[in-house]
Design an enzyme around this catalytic site. Structure first.
Site, mmCIF file in Angstrom:
data_model
loop_
_atom_site.group_PDB
_atom_site.id
_atom_site.type_symbol
_atom_site.label_atom_id
_atom_site.label_comp_id
_atom_site.label_asym_id
_atom_site.label_seq_id
_atom_site.Cartn_x
_atom_site.Cartn_y
_atom_site.Cartn_z
ATOM 1 N N ARG A 1 43.935 95.430 32.994
ATOM 2 C CA ARG A 1 44.266 96.703 32.348
ATOM 3 C C ARG A 1 45.767 96.822 32.066
ATOM 4 O O ARG A 1 46.164 97.490 31.114
ATOM 5 C CB ARG A 1 43.782 97.878 33.198
ATOM 6 C CG ARG A 1 42.278 97.995 33.135
ATOM 7 C CD ARG A 1 41.771 99.231 33.808
ATOM 8 N NE ARG A 1 40.371 99.423 33.475
ATOM 9 C CZ ARG A 1 39.512 100.095 34.214
ATOM 10 N NH1 ARG A 1 39.904 100.650 35.342
ATOM 11 N NH2 ARG A 1 38.262 100.227 33.833
ATOM 12 N N LYS B 1 19.222 101.152 35.852
ATOM 13 C CA LYS B 1 18.515 102.417 35.695
ATOM 14 C C LYS B 1 18.222 102.806 34.257
ATOM 15 O O LYS B 1 19.112 102.802 33.412
ATOM 16 C CB LYS B 1 19.371 103.524 36.290
ATOM 17 C CG LYS B 1 19.331 103.588 37.796
ATOM 18 C CD LYS B 1 20.141 104.763 38.137
ATOM 19 C CE LYS B 1 19.938 105.351 39.481
ATOM 20 N NZ LYS B 1 20.940 106.428 39.630
ATOM 21 N N GLY C 1 30.401 98.306 32.099
ATOM 22 C CA GLY C 1 30.959 97.662 33.288
ATOM 23 C C GLY C 1 30.387 96.311 33.651
ATOM 24 O O GLY C 1 31.097 95.307 33.661
ATOM 25 N N GLY D 1 32.271 103.700 30.487
ATOM 26 C CA GLY D 1 31.694 105.015 30.232
ATOM 27 C C GLY D 1 32.006 105.517 28.832
ATOM 28 O O GLY D 1 31.156 106.106 28.151
#
Ligand code: AMP
Length: 398
Positions: free
Chosen positions: A36, A200, A356, A379
């Site tokens: 980053r 999920k 991710g 996200g």
């Protein structure tokens, strides 16, 4: 899109929202992954090379009750100055006289990093007065933090109000992220294949809904696939299943049929008798898994089928692993799909990896350079593909 490339920073002081939310070693606080920091270098270098000064602001971790040493951005100063080959000044607050004076005293080419924005709860609340204080740090506002673009926080969104249209813009990283996402969602070449995996269904319903409007093929892998098999009346043993999402899964399959979108589920799986790399293993059909066994990776037939579809695609979006890739015995599906995406890219397809764990997978398998774009914003990219307006993007474009 208004970016730093259209602005000459000579004589200006840019306050840049970066995403320096890097992992730190628990004992020494050394930065353990500097990706980053590296991602912010092009924007910083462009500004200082032109004779501008730079004030960097970021969050780090999730401090709850104000300043905490383990979340201090001072741990980032040394590795950042090594990467920039320049000293980086630091002040232990992001607002107030100390910060504003240090910013005002910067000379051309100098860099200041201010302390963690989230040491002030006003940051996440999107507080206007706090944003106004932050705006005093520069005469130009640059947002280069795609990872937080989906949050309407003071430093990512509200601050933009205090700069006129000519003095707020995207950094290179943010611009590249938005351009990559826009290309895939709105300007893709067909066939467009989306590969969605992970644990999920709940987390991926919105993106699946949106992709039904856009994609030609949707490959569903990972733990979430078994809820679909269960919804179709299959036996899935003790594989992951979200009982409250069976109807949603059915509806998604029906909608896909109506819209002519091909949904591909893994016909076979690698089955294990426990969630453990050392488990007993067998392969079997995904819709007829014996009791006591669970699907932890896609099987050989699925790999073949998915690979063929990927090879014939011109645009590929990948979000989420095909199996429990962290365990070697269940990583083959994810590795092979990553390699298939790399091969399709080599043959001319455009591929975007976002989210991710699929990003972690391409990095783990050293394939990041072999796909067209790897997103830094999990996200934020997910919300972009869900069709949501990202407040951090809208604030600059307003
Ligand atoms: P997500 O954060 O939803 O993208 O999920 C990523 C996680 O899903 C990874 O940690 C994987 O290990 C896990 N995962 C993938 N496939 C399976 C599976 N078949 N069963 C259980 N977990 C899985």
């Amino acid at each position: 899109m208004k970016t730093v490339s259209q602005f000459n920073f000579s004589g200006h002081r840019a306050v840049i929202r970066v995403d320096f939310n890097v992992p730190l070693d628990k004992q020494t606080f050394a930065v353990t992954d500097d990706n980053r920091l590296r991602a912010a270098l092009p924007t910083i270098n462009k500004i200082i090379n032109e004779g501008g000064a730079v004030v960097l602001m970021s969050h780090l971790g999730r401090p709850k009750t104000g300043p905490e040493d383990k979340y201090s951005l001072r741990h980032v100063v040394q590795p950042l100055s090594v990467l920039l080959a320049k000293p980086v000044q630091f002040v232990n607050d992001c607002i107030g006289d100390v910060a504003v004076n240090a910013a005002k005293n910067l000379k051309a080419g100098e860099i200041l990093l201010v302390e963690n924005l989230r040491f002030h709860p006003e940051e996440e609340k999107g507080d206007e007065l706090f944003a106004q204080e932050l705006a005093k740090l520069g005469d130009v506002y640059v947002n280069d933090a795609f990872g937080t673009a989906h949050r309407a926080h003071a430093s990512t969104t509200i601050i933009a109000k205090y700069f006129d249209a000519a003095h707020k813009m995207f950094g290179f990283l943010m611009a590249a992220e938005v351009a990559a996402g826009t290309k895939v969602l709105h300007h893709h070449e067909k066939p467009f294949t989306a590969i969605i995996g992970g644990a999920k269904v709940t987390d991926k319903i919105m993106i699946l809904e949106r992709l039904l409007e856009k994609a030609d093929n949707i490959i569903i892998g990972g733990g979430m696939a078994y809820t679909f098999f269960k919804a179709m009346g299959g036996n899935i043993g003790s594989s992951l299943c979200e009982a409250d999402k069976l109807d949603t899964a059915k509806e998604l399959l029906e909608k896909a049929k109506t819209k002519g979108v091909q949904i591909l589920l893994p016909v076979d799986s690698i089955l294990a008798d426990k969630f453990d790399n050392a488990a007993q293993i067998q392969s079997g059909d995904s819709n007829n898994i014996p009791d006591g066994w669970m699907g932890l990776d896609i099987g050989e037939k699925a790999i073949q089928q998915f690979t063929d579809v990927i090879a014939a695609s011109k645009t590929i979006l990948w979000n989420g692993p095909m199996g429990v890739f962290e365990m070697e015995n269940f990583s083959k599906g994810t590795i092979t799909i990553a390699k298939a995406i790399a091969a399709a890219t080599k043959s001319g397809a455009y591929s975007l990896v976002g989210g991710g764990d699929s990003v972690a997978a391409v990095n783990k398998f050293h394939l990041a350079d072999e796909v067209s774009y790897v997103s830094t914003g999990g996200g934020a990219m997910l919300e972009f593909f869900e069709g949501k307006v990202l407040p951090g993007v809208a604030a600059i474009e307003a």
